[in-house]
Design a protein around this motif. Sequence first.
Motif, PDB file in Angstrom:
ATOM      1  N   THR A  80      63.881  45.734  -1.937  1.00 58.93           N
ATOM      2  CA  THR A  80      63.592  45.125  -3.348  1.00 58.93           C
ATOM      3  C   THR A  80      62.686  46.030  -4.329  1.00 58.93           C
ATOM      4  O   THR A  80      63.172  46.086  -5.205  1.00 58.93           O
ATOM      5  N   GLU A  83      67.927  35.952  -4.389  1.00 61.50           N
ATOM      6  CA  GLU A  83      66.791  35.693  -3.543  1.00 61.50           C
ATOM      7  C   GLU A  83      65.490  35.071  -4.556  1.00 61.50           C
ATOM      8  O   GLU A  83      64.657  34.743  -3.965  1.00 61.50           O
ATOM      9  N   THR A 103      63.364  37.125  -6.094  1.00 60.80           N
ATOM     10  CA  THR A 103      62.538  38.328  -5.864  1.00 60.80           C
ATOM     11  C   THR A 103      62.213  39.213  -7.149  1.00 60.80           C
ATOM     12  O   THR A 103      61.610  40.242  -6.856  1.00 60.80           O
ATOM     13  N   ASP A 114      70.740  42.519  -5.199  1.00 64.13           N
ATOM     14  CA  ASP A 114      69.785  42.177  -4.115  1.00 64.13           C
ATOM     15  C   ASP A 114      69.511  40.506  -3.908  1.00 64.13           C
ATOM     16  O   ASP A 114      68.994  40.034  -4.455  1.00 64.13           O
TER      17      ASP A 114
END
Length: 312
Positions: A112, A141, A143, A201
Amino acid sequence: KIKTIKDLSGVGQALLGKLTEAGYSTLESIAVASPQDLSTAAGIPLTTAQRIIKEARDALDIRFKTALEIEQERANVKKITTGSQALDGLLGGGIETRTMTELFGEFGSGKTQICHQVSVNVQLPPEKGGLSGKALYIDTEGTFRTERIKAMASAIGLDPKEVLQNIMSIRAINTDHQIAIVEELQDIIARDESIKLIVVDSVTSHFRAEYSGRENLAVRQQKLNRHLHQLVRLAEIYDLAVIVTNQVMARPDMFYGDPTVAVGGHTLYHVPGIRVQIKKSRGNRRIARMVDAPHLPEGEVVFSITNTGIRD
Ligand code: ADP
Ligand code: MG
């Protein structure tokens, strides 16, 4: 210019529906179909089938090319710096356009962080390792962090607010949503060709959660494969870079061989592109390993994750 099936001459809503229903949902699938099959499956005249197959082939530029032509096409590939010279070196100069780069590694390995860094660096001018472009960030996710973007931007002398404005992020909530987002990207990018990077991601987390269990493996592979191929197509058509991440889990039950296993199974191996494994090392040090790239040697380099981003 022909970029999707919809752009083929004489393909309106009705024919589009027939083709999709018959399983011809991409230009590629039409380009490689036999006129007979396509005509029967979609219930269209043979001449129509022949015409759209030819158009699809021309659009995809599927023909013999001289090696010189191919070399000239490769020369147009552009590269985005990762912030680490060592990592750039491993990648043959940086993250390439017209290609999908897969970063796989364990939780906390830095996938990430690299995605954030490249989303910032793509905005740099070419002489500084960027493409003066914008980034699209599909976050599955939760993030994505603007704090990290701002810190990375300031560290390389970019205006943090401007950098934030040139990154569009969307949270994908499940596989269907993730797939739909990528299907709509075509239109978004066609309207704004300054988009030079797409990040997903992670590309596999929703697939893993929703299609767990052996019995779902085949469906998962098929859906994921199609999704990945769509991303590769966008990279090729629009000359942009695609980065996808893939979490791998440590397998404590494995006593020999590679103790980590890619969550997407072998699926990602069937998709053209560059695969890089990220491994934790001491402290903020990380090891990047080139796993399989058509033109790059295998190898390993060390880089670090710092408060200001990816560095040597
Ligand atoms: P992955 O996506 O592979 O699970 P991340 O990219 O989220 O991993 O990396 C997380 C790691 O990045 C943390 O363990 C930490 O070492 C490092 N990191 C995150 N934020 C910072 C920061 N502000 N300063 C320094 N290192 C950081
Ligand atoms: Mg992550």
